[in-house]
Write a protein that holds these residues in place. Structure first.
Motif, PDB file in Angstrom:
ATOM      1  N   MET A   1       0.884  -1.263   0.069  1.00 41.11           N
ATOM      2  CA  MET A   1      -0.106  -0.024  -0.003  1.00 41.11           C
ATOM      3  C   MET A   1       0.824   1.239   0.043  1.00 41.11           C
ATOM      4  N   GLU A   2       0.777   1.984  -1.271  1.00 35.91           N
ATOM      5  CA  GLU A   2       1.697   3.161  -1.191  1.00 35.91           C
ATOM      6  C   GLU A   2       1.019   4.594  -0.839  1.00 35.91           C
ATOM      7  N   TYR A   3       1.856   5.347  -0.799  1.00 33.02           N
ATOM      8  CA  TYR A   3       1.466   6.774  -0.394  1.00 33.02           C
ATOM      9  C   TYR A   3       0.551   7.047   0.706  1.00 33.02           C
ATOM     10  N   VAL A   4       0.919   6.117   1.623  1.00 32.18           N
ATOM     11  CA  VAL A   4       0.273   6.580   3.111  1.00 32.18           C
ATOM     12  C   VAL A   4       1.406   7.304   4.025  1.00 32.18           C
ATOM     13  N   PRO A   5       1.086   8.388   4.376  1.00 27.26           N
ATOM     14  CA  PRO A   5       2.027   9.247   5.210  1.00 27.26           C
ATOM     15  C   PRO A   5       2.618   8.589   6.461  1.00 27.26           C
ATOM     16  N   ASN A   6       3.620   8.866   6.961  1.00 31.13           N
ATOM     17  CA  ASN A   6       4.335   8.289   8.109  1.00 31.13           C
ATOM     18  C   ASN A   6       3.536   8.493   9.364  1.00 31.13           C
ATOM     19  N   MET A   7       2.921   9.442   9.289  1.00 31.46           N
ATOM     20  CA  MET A   7       2.034   9.912  10.519  1.00 31.46           C
ATOM     21  C   MET A   7       0.580   9.511  10.386  1.00 31.46           C
ATOM     22  N   SER A   8       0.328   8.713   9.443  1.00 30.38           N
ATOM     23  CA  SER A   8      -1.099   8.191   9.444  1.00 30.38           C
ATOM     24  C   SER A   8      -1.399   6.862  10.354  1.00 30.38           C
TER      25      SER A   8
ATOM     26  N   THR B   1       3.842  -2.952   8.996  1.00 28.96           N
ATOM     27  CA  THR B   1       3.680  -1.372   8.775  1.00 28.96           C
ATOM     28  C   THR B   1       4.797  -0.941   9.544  1.00 28.96           C
ATOM     29  N   GLU B   2       5.606   0.228   8.870  1.00 27.75           N
ATOM     30  CA  GLU B   2       6.937   0.804   9.204  1.00 27.75           C
ATOM     31  C   GLU B   2       7.078   2.178   8.730  1.00 27.75           C
ATOM     32  N   GLU B   3       7.714   2.762   9.358  1.00 25.74           N
ATOM     33  CA  GLU B   3       8.054   4.239   8.787  1.00 25.74           C
ATOM     34  C   GLU B   3       9.069   4.242   7.745  1.00 25.74           C
ATOM     35  N   GLY B   4       8.816   4.857   6.524  1.00 25.52           N
ATOM     36  CA  GLY B   4       9.798   4.806   5.247  1.00 25.52           C
ATOM     37  C   GLY B   4      10.854   5.736   5.551  1.00 25.52           C
ATOM     38  N   ALA B   5      11.919   5.614   4.724  1.00 26.70           N
ATOM     39  CA  ALA B   5      12.875   6.618   4.709  1.00 26.70           C
ATOM     40  C   ALA B   5      12.398   7.993   4.205  1.00 26.70           C
ATOM     41  N   ASP B   6      11.297   7.714   3.272  1.00 26.29           N
ATOM     42  CA  ASP B   6      10.778   9.355   2.714  1.00 26.29           C
ATOM     43  C   ASP B   6       9.624   9.568   3.708  1.00 26.29           C
TER      44      ASP B   6
ATOM     45  N   PHE C   1       6.424   8.515   3.483  1.00 28.34           N
ATOM     46  CA  PHE C   1       5.571   7.466   3.463  1.00 28.34           C
ATOM     47  C   PHE C   1       5.978   6.280   4.151  1.00 28.34           C
ATOM     48  N   LYS C   2       4.953   5.586   4.612  1.00 27.13           N
ATOM     49  CA  LYS C   2       5.036   4.090   5.260  1.00 27.13           C
ATOM     50  C   LYS C   2       5.159   3.267   4.383  1.00 27.13           C
ATOM     51  N   ASN C   3       5.945   2.063   4.840  1.00 29.82           N
ATOM     52  CA  ASN C   3       6.193   0.742   4.206  1.00 29.82           C
ATOM     53  C   ASN C   3       4.952  -0.180   4.724  1.00 29.82           C
ATOM     54  N   VAL C   4       3.853  -0.311   4.104  1.00 28.77           N
ATOM     55  CA  VAL C   4       2.669  -1.070   4.397  1.00 28.77           C
ATOM     56  C   VAL C   4       2.521  -2.257   3.477  1.00 28.77           C
ATOM     57  N   MET C   5       2.732  -3.566   3.957  1.00 24.37           N
ATOM     58  CA  MET C   5       2.481  -4.759   3.286  1.00 24.37           C
ATOM     59  C   MET C   5       1.160  -5.143   3.542  1.00 24.37           C
TER      60      MET C   5
END
Length: 284
Positions: free
Chosen positions: A207-214, A243-248, A250-254
């Motif tokens: 799941m892309e484009y999910v902000p880290n603060m979501s 789910t984990e915070e990404g380097a940019d 957006f989150k890394n959500v699988m």
């Protein structure tokens, strides 16, 4: 002389036996016991030869027992073969009934699920699935003659399957949602946070484009958002497994897909309302 004596022995023995029998017969009347109806000769003969009928009777009875045992064995073997054949028939009938009950249960589930949609639906059977190749796809037994169109959505009671990308008169090919080139507008059911689900080489979805603060946590259910112009809103896609915070930003959500693509047999084709290309591209 010795040879002549040997040759006469059988003749002499025969004469002796005849003499003994003659003496027994001649004295039979004189040796009758009072009250006895048989003579000594008769009693002697009966004593000597009485075992013979018994032996003959025993041999005959044994032969009859063997014969009847053989018949019983043949009958038992025949009955056993018939019972095995009947058991095989009953087993096959049982399997057919179980399969029929399973098919009926799946049909009822699909028909019940189809009632949740206000758009036209069509029941189809999957005739081929390819989840190991570079392009994840499936073939359905319905085509353009049945009203199937490009970008019709394919669903299952457990969740989203994919979309139609090619049709013939009686078949259609669908791109599975797990294909790396697939993308679906999505949202988190609990927090309503939107994103885009795409396929992954690991059999999972990203799941892309999910902000880290979501607010997205493991176990959240992901649904179609209905904002991509293809997929209707509210169809289950899968559950968050990582789910984990990404380097940019957006989150890394699988996401684990809701559908087990190797066990699906029947699906529903949704004749979704397509957005015309001229409308999508129009700019005032």
């Amino acid at each position: 002389m010795m040879q002549v004596a040997v040759e006469r022995r059988p003749t002499l023995l025969f004469l002796i036996v005849l003499a003994v029998l003659f003496l027994l017969m001649s004295t039979s009347q004189r040796t009758r016991v009072v009250g006895e109806t048989r003579t000594l000769f008769e009693r002697t003969v009966m004593t000597l030869f009485s075992p013979v009928p018994k032996a003959v009777n025993q041999v005959g009875q044994g032969g009859l027992d063997i014969y009847h045992g053989y018949l019983d064995m043949r009958r038992a073997v025949s009955e056993n073969v018939q019972l095995r054949r009947r058991l095989a028939e009953l087993t096959q009938e049982n399997l057919i009934l179980r399969r029929s009950n399973s098919d009926l249960a799946r049909m009822r589930s699909l028909l019940s699920y189809s009632e949740e949609f206000t758009i036209p639906t069509l029941l189809a059977e999957i005739v081929m699935v390819d989840t190991s190749g570079r392009f994840k796809s499936a073939i359905l037994d319905r085509g353009s003659d049945h009203g199937v169109e490009i970008n019709d959505v394919v669903v299952h009671p457990s969740g989203l399957v994919g979309r139609v990308i090619l049709t013939t008169k009686d078949l259609s090919k669908i791109q599975l949602v797990i294909d790396r080139g697939a993308s679906v507008g999505s949202l988190v059911e609990r927090s309503r946070r939107q994103g885009v689900v795409i396929g992954s080489d690991r059999g999972l979805l990203s799941m892309e484009y999910v902000p880290n603060m979501s607010d997205v946590v493991v176990g959240d259910l992901i649904l179609t958002a209905g904002i991509d112009g293809v997929f209707p809103k509210g169809v289950p896609i899968g559950k968050v497994v990582q789910t984990e915070e990404g380097a940019d930003l957006f989150k890394n959500v699988m996401v684990q897909p809701s559908v087990d693509f190797r066990s699906v047999e029947e699906v529903l084709i949704l004749h979704t309302r397509k957005i015309p290309a001229e409308v999508a591209r129009y700019q005032p």
